[in-house]
Design a protein around this motif. Sequence first.
Motif, PDB file in Angstrom:
ATOM      1  N   MET A   1      36.525  50.069  50.341  1.00  0.00           N
ATOM      2  CA  MET A   1      36.738  51.487  50.639  1.00  0.00           C
ATOM      3  C   MET A   1      35.872  51.948  51.811  1.00  0.00           C
ATOM      4  O   MET A   1      36.272  52.812  52.589  1.00  0.00           O
ATOM      5  N   ILE A   2      34.697  51.373  51.956  1.00  0.00           N
ATOM      6  CA  ILE A   2      33.863  51.687  53.118  1.00  0.00           C
ATOM      7  C   ILE A   2      34.548  51.231  54.403  1.00  0.00           C
ATOM      8  O   ILE A   2      34.453  51.879  55.456  1.00  0.00           O
ATOM      9  N   ASP A   3      35.288  50.120  54.311  1.00  0.00           N
ATOM     10  CA  ASP A   3      36.002  49.590  55.476  1.00  0.00           C
ATOM     11  C   ASP A   3      37.295  50.332  55.765  1.00  0.00           C
ATOM     12  O   ASP A   3      38.019  49.966  56.700  1.00  0.00           O
ATOM     13  N   GLY A   4      37.614  51.341  54.965  1.00  0.00           N
ATOM     14  CA  GLY A   4      38.774  52.175  55.263  1.00  0.00           C
ATOM     15  C   GLY A   4      39.903  52.113  54.262  1.00  0.00           C
ATOM     16  O   GLY A   4      40.909  52.819  54.433  1.00  0.00           O
ATOM     17  N   CYS A   5      39.788  51.293  53.241  1.00  0.00           N
ATOM     18  CA  CYS A   5      40.842  51.217  52.231  1.00  0.00           C
ATOM     19  C   CYS A   5      40.766  52.417  51.292  1.00  0.00           C
ATOM     20  O   CYS A   5      39.678  52.922  50.991  1.00  0.00           O
ATOM     21  N   SER A   6      41.920  52.844  50.836  1.00  0.00           N
ATOM     22  CA  SER A   6      41.919  53.835  49.771  1.00  0.00           C
ATOM     23  C   SER A   6      41.579  53.142  48.455  1.00  0.00           C
ATOM     24  O   SER A   6      41.488  51.910  48.383  1.00  0.00           O
ATOM     25  N   SER A   7      41.415  53.927  47.400  1.00  0.00           N
ATOM     26  CA  SER A   7      41.082  53.330  46.102  1.00  0.00           C
ATOM     27  C   SER A   7      42.188  52.396  45.631  1.00  0.00           C
ATOM     28  O   SER A   7      41.915  51.300  45.120  1.00  0.00           O
ATOM     29  N   PHE A   8      43.450  52.811  45.815  1.00  0.00           N
ATOM     30  CA  PHE A   8      44.564  51.969  45.391  1.00  0.00           C
ATOM     31  C   PHE A   8      44.678  50.723  46.261  1.00  0.00           C
ATOM     32  O   PHE A   8      44.978  49.631  45.766  1.00  0.00           O
ATOM     33  N   GLN A   9      44.442  50.864  47.575  1.00  0.00           N
ATOM     34  CA  GLN A   9      44.496  49.701  48.457  1.00  0.00           C
ATOM     35  C   GLN A   9      43.399  48.696  48.118  1.00  0.00           C
ATOM     36  O   GLN A   9      43.631  47.483  48.153  1.00  0.00           O
ATOM     37  N   ALA A  10      42.213  49.189  47.777  1.00  0.00           N
ATOM     38  CA  ALA A  10      41.130  48.290  47.361  1.00  0.00           C
ATOM     39  C   ALA A  10      41.501  47.551  46.082  1.00  0.00           C
ATOM     40  O   ALA A  10      41.210  46.361  45.927  1.00  0.00           O
ATOM     41  N   PHE A  11      42.158  48.277  45.180  1.00  0.00           N
ATOM     42  CA  PHE A  11      42.600  47.649  43.935  1.00  0.00           C
ATOM     43  C   PHE A  11      43.661  46.585  44.201  1.00  0.00           C
ATOM     44  O   PHE A  11      43.582  45.461  43.679  1.00  0.00           O
ATOM     45  N   ARG A  12      44.638  46.911  45.042  1.00  0.00           N
ATOM     46  CA  ARG A  12      45.767  46.006  45.253  1.00  0.00           C
ATOM     47  C   ARG A  12      45.411  44.832  46.154  1.00  0.00           C
ATOM     48  O   ARG A  12      45.834  43.701  45.886  1.00  0.00           O
ATOM     49  N   ARG A  13      44.640  45.061  47.197  1.00  0.00           N
ATOM     50  CA  ARG A  13      44.395  44.026  48.190  1.00  0.00           C
ATOM     51  C   ARG A  13      43.130  43.212  47.932  1.00  0.00           C
ATOM     52  O   ARG A  13      43.021  42.078  48.415  1.00  0.00           O
ATOM     53  N   VAL A  14      42.173  43.775  47.209  1.00  0.00           N
ATOM     54  CA  VAL A  14      40.887  43.098  47.029  1.00  0.00           C
ATOM     55  C   VAL A  14      40.667  42.666  45.577  1.00  0.00           C
ATOM     56  O   VAL A  14      40.369  41.501  45.303  1.00  0.00           O
ATOM     57  N   VAL A  15      40.844  43.590  44.645  1.00  0.00           N
ATOM     58  CA  VAL A  15      40.514  43.288  43.251  1.00  0.00           C
ATOM     59  C   VAL A  15      41.576  42.409  42.594  1.00  0.00           C
ATOM     60  O   VAL A  15      41.257  41.424  41.916  1.00  0.00           O
ATOM     61  N   LEU A  16      42.847  42.747  42.780  1.00  0.00           N
ATOM     62  CA  LEU A  16      43.917  41.998  42.108  1.00  0.00           C
ATOM     63  C   LEU A  16      43.917  40.506  42.467  1.00  0.00           C
ATOM     64  O   LEU A  16      44.089  39.668  41.569  1.00  0.00           O
ATOM     65  N   PRO A  17      43.742  40.130  43.747  1.00  0.00           N
ATOM     66  CA  PRO A  17      43.689  38.686  44.029  1.00  0.00           C
ATOM     67  C   PRO A  17      42.554  37.971  43.311  1.00  0.00           C
ATOM     68  O   PRO A  17      42.687  36.793  42.959  1.00  0.00           O
ATOM     69  N   VAL A  18      41.456  38.665  43.067  1.00  0.00           N
ATOM     70  CA  VAL A  18      40.320  38.046  42.379  1.00  0.00           C
ATOM     71  C   VAL A  18      40.648  37.773  40.912  1.00  0.00           C
ATOM     72  O   VAL A  18      40.291  36.721  40.365  1.00  0.00           O
ATOM     73  N   VAL A  19      41.324  38.720  40.271  1.00  0.00           N
ATOM     74  CA  VAL A  19      41.628  38.589  38.834  1.00  0.00           C
ATOM     75  C   VAL A  19      43.038  38.045  38.595  1.00  0.00           C
ATOM     76  O   VAL A  19      43.555  38.168  37.494  1.00  0.00           O
ATOM     77  N   ARG A  20      43.636  37.454  39.603  1.00  0.00           N
ATOM     78  CA  ARG A  20      45.006  36.946  39.452  1.00  0.00           C
ATOM     79  C   ARG A  20      45.163  35.990  38.278  1.00  0.00           C
ATOM     80  O   ARG A  20      46.156  36.086  37.539  1.00  0.00           O
ATOM     81  N   PRO A  21      44.230  35.051  38.040  1.00  0.00           N
ATOM     82  CA  PRO A  21      44.391  34.193  36.850  1.00  0.00           C
ATOM     83  C   PRO A  21      44.451  34.989  35.549  1.00  0.00           C
ATOM     84  O   PRO A  21      45.214  34.651  34.635  1.00  0.00           O
ATOM     85  N   GLY A  22      43.647  36.049  35.446  1.00  0.00           N
ATOM     86  CA  GLY A  22      43.684  36.884  34.255  1.00  0.00           C
ATOM     87  C   GLY A  22      45.000  37.628  34.105  1.00  0.00           C
ATOM     88  O   GLY A  22      45.507  37.794  32.987  1.00  0.00           O
ATOM     89  N   VAL A  23      45.568  38.061  35.222  1.00  0.00           N
ATOM     90  CA  VAL A  23      46.862  38.746  35.186  1.00  0.00           C
ATOM     91  C   VAL A  23      47.954  37.779  34.719  1.00  0.00           C
ATOM     92  O   VAL A  23      48.820  38.132  33.904  1.00  0.00           O
ATOM     93  N   PHE A  24      47.910  36.540  35.210  1.00  0.00           N
ATOM     94  CA  PHE A  24      48.887  35.538  34.770  1.00  0.00           C
ATOM     95  C   PHE A  24      48.732  35.245  33.275  1.00  0.00           C
ATOM     96  O   PHE A  24      49.726  35.043  32.567  1.00  0.00           O
ATOM     97  N   THR A  25      47.490  35.220  32.809  1.00  0.00           N
ATOM     98  CA  THR A  25      47.262  34.985  31.381  1.00  0.00           C
ATOM     99  C   THR A  25      47.853  36.116  30.546  1.00  0.00           C
ATOM    100  O   THR A  25      48.525  35.878  29.527  1.00  0.00           O
ATOM    101  N   ALA A  26      47.601  37.357  30.950  1.00  0.00           N
ATOM    102  CA  ALA A  26      48.166  38.507  30.237  1.00  0.00           C
ATOM    103  C   ALA A  26      49.692  38.482  30.298  1.00  0.00           C
ATOM    104  O   ALA A  26      50.365  38.816  29.310  1.00  0.00           O
ATOM    105  N   ALA A  27      50.251  38.085  31.447  1.00  0.00           N
ATOM    106  CA  ALA A  27      51.714  37.998  31.566  1.00  0.00           C
ATOM    107  C   ALA A  27      52.272  36.944  30.627  1.00  0.00           C
ATOM    108  O   ALA A  27      53.339  37.132  30.017  1.00  0.00           O
ATOM    109  N   LEU A  28      51.566  35.820  30.475  1.00  0.00           N
ATOM    110  CA  LEU A  28      52.032  34.767  29.579  1.00  0.00           C
ATOM    111  C   LEU A  28      52.056  35.245  28.132  1.00  0.00           C
ATOM    112  O   LEU A  28      53.055  35.051  27.412  1.00  0.00           O
TER     113      LEU A  28
END
Length: 281
Positions: free
Chosen positions: A179-206
Amino acid sequence: MVNRSVGAPRVVLARALVYLALLAVVAVSLFPIYFALTTSLKQTRDAFTTPPTWIFTPTLEHHRFIWLETPFPRYLFNTLVITIGTVLLSIPLGCMAAYYLARYRSRPIQVLLFSLLAVRAFPRILLLVPFFLVARAAQLYDTHILIILIIAAFNQPFAIWLMRGFFLDVPRELPEAAMIDGCSSFQAFRRVVLPVVRPGVFTAALFTFLFAYNEFLYCLILTGSDAKPLSVAIAQYGAEKIEYWSWSAAGAVGILAPIVLFIAVMQRHLVKGLTFGTLKG
Protein backbone atom coordinates in the motif's frame (compact mmCIF):
# COMPACT_ATOMS: atom_id res chain seq x y z
CA MET A 1 28.64 -47.09 21.98
CA VAL A 2 27.14 -50.05 23.82
CA ASN A 3 23.96 -48.11 24.60
CA ARG A 4 23.52 -47.31 20.94
CA SER A 5 23.93 -50.92 19.86
CA VAL A 6 21.42 -52.06 22.48
CA GLY A 7 18.86 -49.38 21.59
CA ALA A 8 19.07 -49.88 17.81
CA PRO A 9 17.01 -53.13 17.67
CA ARG A 10 14.31 -51.51 19.79
CA VAL A 11 14.10 -48.57 17.39
CA VAL A 12 13.87 -50.92 14.40
CA LEU A 13 11.20 -52.99 16.13
CA ALA A 14 9.19 -49.89 17.05
CA ARG A 15 9.34 -48.60 13.48
CA ALA A 16 8.33 -52.00 12.13
CA LEU A 17 5.30 -52.09 14.44
CA VAL A 18 4.31 -48.58 13.40
CA TYR A 19 4.59 -49.48 9.70
CA LEU A 20 2.56 -52.65 10.25
CA ALA A 21 -0.15 -50.67 12.04
CA LEU A 22 -0.23 -48.10 9.24
CA LEU A 23 -0.37 -50.87 6.65
CA ALA A 24 -3.31 -52.45 8.48
CA VAL A 25 -5.17 -49.13 8.57
CA VAL A 26 -4.54 -48.57 4.85
CA ALA A 27 -5.70 -52.10 4.02
CA VAL A 28 -8.92 -51.72 6.01
CA SER A 29 -9.57 -48.30 4.41
CA LEU A 30 -8.96 -49.50 0.85
CA PHE A 31 -10.80 -52.82 1.09
CA PRO A 32 -14.29 -51.32 0.41
CA ILE A 33 -12.90 -49.63 -2.70
CA TYR A 34 -11.29 -52.88 -3.82
CA PHE A 35 -14.55 -54.76 -3.18
CA ALA A 36 -16.61 -52.25 -5.17
CA LEU A 37 -14.13 -52.26 -8.06
CA THR A 38 -13.93 -56.05 -8.30
CA THR A 39 -17.71 -56.41 -7.92
CA SER A 40 -18.27 -53.98 -10.77
CA LEU A 41 -15.91 -56.01 -13.00
CA LYS A 42 -17.37 -59.45 -12.20
CA GLN A 43 -20.23 -61.24 -13.87
CA THR A 44 -23.34 -61.10 -11.70
CA ARG A 45 -23.14 -64.81 -10.95
CA ASP A 46 -19.55 -64.39 -9.65
CA ALA A 47 -20.10 -61.25 -7.60
CA PHE A 48 -21.59 -62.80 -4.46
CA THR A 49 -20.43 -66.39 -4.46
CA THR A 50 -19.40 -68.16 -1.25
CA PRO A 51 -16.47 -68.49 -0.96
CA PRO A 52 -15.59 -65.35 -2.97
CA THR A 53 -14.39 -65.73 -6.53
CA TRP A 54 -10.85 -64.34 -6.62
CA ILE A 55 -9.96 -65.29 -10.20
CA PHE A 56 -12.47 -64.14 -12.80
CA THR A 57 -12.77 -62.76 -16.31
CA PRO A 58 -13.32 -58.98 -16.06
CA THR A 59 -16.30 -57.43 -17.80
CA LEU A 60 -17.30 -53.82 -18.36
CA GLU A 61 -20.96 -54.67 -18.91
CA HIS A 62 -22.13 -53.10 -15.64
CA HIS A 63 -20.18 -49.90 -16.36
CA ARG A 64 -21.57 -49.78 -19.89
CA PHE A 65 -25.10 -50.15 -18.54
CA ILE A 66 -24.59 -47.40 -15.93
CA TRP A 67 -23.11 -44.87 -18.35
CA LEU A 68 -25.15 -45.58 -21.48
CA GLU A 69 -28.54 -46.88 -20.35
CA THR A 70 -29.25 -44.86 -17.19
CA PRO A 71 -29.28 -41.11 -16.38
CA PHE A 72 -25.94 -41.54 -14.54
CA PRO A 73 -24.09 -38.96 -16.74
CA ARG A 74 -26.81 -36.37 -16.03
CA TYR A 75 -26.54 -37.01 -12.30
CA LEU A 76 -22.77 -36.61 -12.57
CA PHE A 77 -23.27 -33.33 -14.43
CA ASN A 78 -25.60 -32.10 -11.66
CA THR A 79 -23.03 -33.07 -9.04
CA LEU A 80 -20.23 -31.22 -10.82
CA VAL A 81 -22.39 -28.10 -11.32
CA ILE A 82 -23.30 -28.04 -7.62
CA THR A 83 -19.75 -28.78 -6.47
CA ILE A 84 -17.94 -26.33 -8.75
CA GLY A 85 -20.57 -23.66 -8.12
CA THR A 86 -20.13 -24.07 -4.36
CA VAL A 87 -16.34 -23.77 -4.64
CA LEU A 88 -16.55 -20.68 -6.88
CA LEU A 89 -18.96 -19.00 -4.46
CA SER A 90 -17.50 -20.11 -1.14
CA ILE A 91 -13.77 -19.65 -1.67
CA PRO A 92 -13.66 -16.00 -2.92
CA LEU A 93 -16.07 -14.87 -0.18
CA GLY A 94 -14.21 -16.92 2.41
CA CYS A 95 -10.85 -15.49 1.33
CA MET A 96 -11.96 -11.89 1.74
CA ALA A 97 -13.70 -12.56 5.06
CA ALA A 98 -10.77 -14.56 6.43
CA TYR A 99 -8.29 -11.85 5.41
CA TYR A 100 -10.30 -9.16 7.17
CA LEU A 101 -10.75 -11.26 10.31
CA ALA A 102 -7.02 -12.05 10.38
CA ARG A 103 -5.86 -8.49 9.75
CA TYR A 104 -8.09 -6.72 12.25
CA ARG A 105 -8.21 -8.11 15.77
CA SER A 106 -10.68 -6.84 18.32
CA ARG A 107 -13.30 -8.14 20.70
CA PRO A 108 -16.15 -7.86 18.14
CA ILE A 109 -14.00 -9.86 15.71
CA GLN A 110 -13.56 -12.62 18.30
CA VAL A 111 -17.31 -12.66 18.93
CA LEU A 112 -17.93 -12.96 15.19
CA LEU A 113 -15.45 -15.83 14.90
CA PHE A 114 -17.10 -17.82 17.66
CA SER A 115 -20.50 -17.05 16.15
CA LEU A 116 -19.29 -18.59 12.90
CA LEU A 117 -18.11 -21.62 14.83
CA ALA A 118 -21.55 -21.91 16.47
CA VAL A 119 -23.20 -21.80 13.04
CA ARG A 120 -20.95 -24.63 11.90
CA ALA A 121 -21.89 -26.71 14.96
CA PHE A 122 -25.63 -26.04 14.59
CA PRO A 123 -27.60 -29.20 13.69
CA ARG A 124 -28.35 -28.78 10.01
CA ILE A 125 -31.40 -31.01 10.08
CA LEU A 126 -33.28 -28.42 12.17
CA LEU A 127 -33.20 -26.01 9.21
CA LEU A 128 -34.42 -28.54 6.67
CA VAL A 129 -38.14 -27.68 6.91
CA PRO A 130 -37.58 -23.88 6.82
CA PHE A 131 -35.34 -24.24 3.77
CA PHE A 132 -37.94 -26.44 2.10
CA LEU A 133 -40.71 -23.88 2.69
CA VAL A 134 -38.51 -21.02 1.45
CA ALA A 135 -37.52 -23.02 -1.63
CA ARG A 136 -41.17 -23.69 -2.47
CA ALA A 137 -42.15 -20.06 -1.90
CA ALA A 138 -39.26 -18.73 -4.00
CA GLN A 139 -39.79 -21.36 -6.71
CA LEU A 140 -36.22 -22.60 -6.26
CA TYR A 141 -37.07 -26.19 -5.43
CA ASP A 142 -35.09 -28.70 -7.50
CA THR A 143 -32.61 -26.12 -8.81
CA HIS A 144 -28.83 -26.06 -8.73
CA ILE A 145 -28.66 -22.54 -7.32
CA LEU A 146 -30.65 -23.50 -4.22
CA ILE A 147 -28.32 -26.36 -3.31
CA ILE A 148 -25.24 -24.24 -4.07
CA LEU A 149 -26.42 -21.44 -1.77
CA ILE A 150 -27.28 -23.82 1.07
CA ILE A 151 -24.03 -25.79 0.91
CA ALA A 152 -21.98 -22.60 0.63
CA ALA A 153 -23.78 -21.13 3.66
CA PHE A 154 -23.00 -24.19 5.79
CA ASN A 155 -19.44 -24.48 4.50
CA GLN A 156 -18.55 -20.80 4.90
CA PRO A 157 -17.62 -20.90 8.63
CA PHE A 158 -15.22 -23.80 8.03
CA ALA A 159 -13.65 -22.10 5.00
CA ILE A 160 -13.22 -18.83 6.91
CA TRP A 161 -11.66 -20.47 9.95
CA LEU A 162 -9.34 -22.58 7.81
CA MET A 163 -8.10 -19.73 5.60
CA ARG A 164 -7.84 -17.29 8.50
CA GLY A 165 -5.09 -19.51 9.91
CA PHE A 166 -3.13 -19.12 6.68
CA PHE A 167 -3.61 -15.34 6.59
CA LEU A 168 -2.39 -15.06 10.19
CA ASP A 169 0.99 -16.45 9.04
CA VAL A 170 1.41 -13.60 6.55
CA PRO A 171 3.45 -10.70 8.03
CA ARG A 172 1.37 -7.55 8.41
CA GLU A 173 4.24 -5.58 6.89
CA LEU A 174 3.74 -7.29 3.52
CA PRO A 175 0.40 -5.68 2.53
CA GLU A 176 1.40 -2.46 4.27
CA ALA A 177 4.52 -2.20 2.08
CA ALA A 178 2.38 -2.80 -1.01
CA MET A 179 0.00 0.00 0.00
CA ILE A 180 2.94 2.34 0.57
CA ASP A 181 4.01 1.57 -3.00
CA GLY A 182 0.62 2.72 -4.27
CA CYS A 183 -1.64 -0.32 -4.08
CA SER A 184 -5.10 -0.03 -2.67
CA SER A 185 -6.11 -2.36 0.16
CA PHE A 186 -7.86 -4.71 -2.27
CA GLN A 187 -4.94 -4.63 -4.72
CA ALA A 188 -2.52 -5.50 -1.91
CA PHE A 189 -4.79 -8.38 -0.96
CA ARG A 190 -5.16 -9.68 -4.51
CA ARG A 191 -1.65 -9.12 -5.86
CA VAL A 192 0.54 -9.62 -2.78
CA VAL A 193 -1.23 -11.60 -0.06
CA LEU A 194 -3.19 -14.13 -2.13
CA PRO A 195 -0.12 -15.49 -4.00
CA VAL A 196 1.56 -16.09 -0.64
CA VAL A 197 -1.36 -18.09 0.80
CA ARG A 198 -2.21 -19.85 -2.47
CA PRO A 199 -1.50 -23.33 -1.03
CA GLY A 200 -3.94 -22.61 1.79
CA VAL A 201 -6.59 -21.44 -0.67
CA PHE A 202 -6.17 -24.67 -2.67
CA THR A 203 -6.52 -26.67 0.54
CA ALA A 204 -9.74 -24.86 1.46
CA ALA A 205 -11.02 -25.38 -2.10
CA LEU A 206 -10.30 -29.11 -1.86
CA PHE A 207 -12.20 -29.52 1.42
CA THR A 208 -15.08 -27.43 0.06
CA PHE A 209 -15.15 -29.59 -3.07
CA LEU A 210 -15.37 -32.78 -0.98
CA PHE A 211 -18.00 -31.28 1.32
CA ALA A 212 -20.22 -30.27 -1.60
CA TYR A 213 -19.58 -33.46 -3.59
CA ASN A 214 -20.72 -35.67 -0.70
CA GLU A 215 -23.75 -33.63 0.42
CA PHE A 216 -26.73 -35.94 0.81
CA LEU A 217 -29.39 -34.74 3.26
CA TYR A 218 -30.40 -31.43 1.64
CA CYS A 219 -29.99 -32.86 -1.86
CA LEU A 220 -32.32 -35.70 -0.93
CA ILE A 221 -35.11 -33.39 0.28
CA LEU A 222 -34.65 -30.32 -1.91
CA THR A 223 -34.04 -31.89 -5.33
CA GLY A 224 -36.28 -33.83 -7.68
CA SER A 225 -35.45 -35.12 -11.14
CA ASP A 226 -33.78 -31.98 -12.54
CA ALA A 227 -31.02 -31.22 -10.00
CA LYS A 228 -30.56 -34.64 -8.37
CA PRO A 229 -26.84 -35.35 -7.74
CA LEU A 230 -25.03 -38.66 -7.63
CA SER A 231 -24.98 -38.83 -3.83
CA VAL A 232 -28.78 -39.23 -3.93
CA ALA A 233 -29.18 -41.02 -7.26
CA ILE A 234 -26.80 -43.87 -6.39
CA ALA A 235 -29.37 -45.25 -3.93
CA GLN A 236 -31.72 -46.18 -6.77
CA TYR A 237 -29.21 -48.71 -8.10
CA GLY A 238 -29.51 -50.88 -5.00
CA ALA A 239 -32.53 -53.19 -4.65
CA GLU A 240 -33.48 -56.76 -3.93
CA LYS A 241 -32.43 -58.13 -7.33
CA ILE A 242 -28.79 -59.18 -7.14
CA GLU A 243 -27.75 -57.59 -10.46
CA TYR A 244 -28.70 -54.20 -9.06
CA TRP A 245 -25.83 -54.48 -6.61
CA SER A 246 -23.35 -54.93 -9.44
CA TRP A 247 -24.77 -51.78 -11.01
CA SER A 248 -24.48 -50.05 -7.64
CA ALA A 249 -20.80 -51.06 -7.43
CA ALA A 250 -20.21 -49.69 -10.93
CA GLY A 251 -21.94 -46.48 -9.89
CA ALA A 252 -19.75 -46.24 -6.77
CA VAL A 253 -16.64 -46.53 -8.94
CA GLY A 254 -18.05 -43.83 -11.23
CA ILE A 255 -18.66 -41.54 -8.25
CA LEU A 256 -15.16 -42.14 -6.92
CA ALA A 257 -13.35 -41.45 -10.20
CA PRO A 258 -13.77 -37.61 -10.25
CA ILE A 259 -12.69 -37.40 -6.59
CA VAL A 260 -9.55 -39.45 -7.21
CA LEU A 261 -8.73 -37.36 -10.29
CA PHE A 262 -9.30 -34.08 -8.44
CA ILE A 263 -7.16 -35.10 -5.45
CA ALA A 264 -4.41 -36.38 -7.76
CA VAL A 265 -4.29 -33.00 -9.50
CA MET A 266 -4.46 -31.06 -6.21
CA GLN A 267 -2.14 -33.30 -4.18
CA ARG A 268 0.89 -31.04 -4.49
CA HIS A 269 -1.09 -27.98 -3.41
CA LEU A 270 -2.74 -29.95 -0.60
CA VAL A 271 0.60 -30.99 0.89
CA LYS A 272 1.88 -27.41 0.67
CA GLY A 273 -1.31 -26.08 2.24
CA LEU A 274 -1.28 -28.52 5.15
CA THR A 275 2.36 -27.66 5.93
CA PHE A 276 2.04 -23.91 5.28
CA GLY A 277 3.34 -21.90 8.19
CA THR A 278 4.78 -24.88 10.06
CA LEU A 279 8.35 -23.89 9.28
CA LYS A 280 9.64 -20.49 10.20
CA GLY A 281 12.82 -19.47 8.44
